[in-house]
Design a protein around this motif. Sequence first.
Motif, short mmCIF file in Angstrom:
data_model
loop_
_atom_site.label_atom_id
_atom_site.label_comp_id
_atom_site.label_asym_id
_atom_site.label_seq_id
_atom_site.Cartn_x
_atom_site.Cartn_y
_atom_site.Cartn_z
N ARG A 35 0.90 -1.10 0.01
CA ARG A 35 0.13 0.16 0.02
C ARG A 35 0.81 1.13 0.14
NH1 ARG A 35 -2.62 0.17 6.26
NH2 ARG A 35 -1.00 1.10 7.25
N GLN A 36 0.32 2.36 -0.55
CA GLN A 36 0.99 3.57 -0.49
C GLN A 36 0.00 4.59 -0.16
OE1 GLN A 36 3.34 4.35 -4.11
NE2 GLN A 36 4.47 6.02 -2.92
N ALA A 37 0.12 5.32 0.94
CA ALA A 37 -0.47 6.53 1.31
C ALA A 37 0.17 7.82 0.62
CB ALA A 37 -0.45 6.73 2.80
N LYS A 40 3.83 9.01 1.58
CA LYS A 40 4.61 8.09 1.93
C LYS A 40 5.33 6.84 1.09
CE LYS A 40 2.26 8.31 6.59
NZ LYS A 40 1.29 7.43 7.63
N GLU A 85 -6.01 5.30 9.37
CA GLU A 85 -4.49 5.43 9.01
C GLU A 85 -4.26 4.23 7.78
OE1 GLU A 85 -5.56 5.52 12.04
OE2 GLU A 85 -4.16 4.09 13.36
N ASP A 86 -5.28 3.45 7.55
CA ASP A 86 -5.02 2.42 6.51
C ASP A 86 -5.48 2.96 5.04
OD1 ASP A 86 -6.70 0.08 8.91
OD2 ASP A 86 -4.54 0.06 8.14
N THR A 87 -5.79 4.28 5.11
CA THR A 87 -6.28 4.88 3.93
C THR A 87 -4.99 4.74 2.92
OG1 THR A 87 -8.02 6.29 4.75
CG2 THR A 87 -7.11 6.84 2.65
N ALA A 88 -5.05 4.19 1.71
CA ALA A 88 -4.13 4.33 0.99
C ALA A 88 -4.40 3.77 -0.62
CB ALA A 88 -2.82 3.43 1.47
N GLN A 109 -7.96 1.97 -4.62
CA GLN A 109 -8.05 3.13 -3.45
C GLN A 109 -9.13 2.30 -2.29
OE1 GLN A 109 -6.73 6.24 -3.25
NE2 GLN A 109 -7.49 6.05 -1.13
N THR A 111 -10.34 3.79 1.41
CA THR A 111 -10.61 4.97 2.07
C THR A 111 -11.35 4.66 3.37
OG1 THR A 111 -10.60 6.37 0.23
CG2 THR A 111 -11.25 7.45 2.22
#
Length: 114
Positions: A35-37, A40, A85-88, A109, A111
């Motif tokens: 995953r990539q936020a 980050k 914070e798992d949003t990515a 995605q 969200t």
Amino acid sequence: VQLAESGGGRVQPGGSLRLSCVVSQRTVDILGWYRQAPGKQRELVADTTLGGRTNYGDFVQGRFTISRDDAENTVYLQMNSLKPEDTAVYYCRADDLLTDSIYWGQGTQVTVSS
């Protein structure tokens, strides 16, 4: 090798999502989710080998489960107890050890927001 992810979307904190990734090639050695936020680096969420070994990022803490169905050329990521914070963007990855090649999907995605 082509990878096609599905299952992303918007969910409230504490909710669940199940991601799927169909791989065009059979018997890929390692299948995983990254995953990539925004702002980050891309990070490992989980991966699984043909032999059934699994590996999870430290942040997972028992909330996610990776599984694979080699008959269907599909890898899944069940995500429970989701946090903001798992949003990515979540990416599927396939590692072919025989050819030393790595393949990525286009991403889906996720969200987590109230």
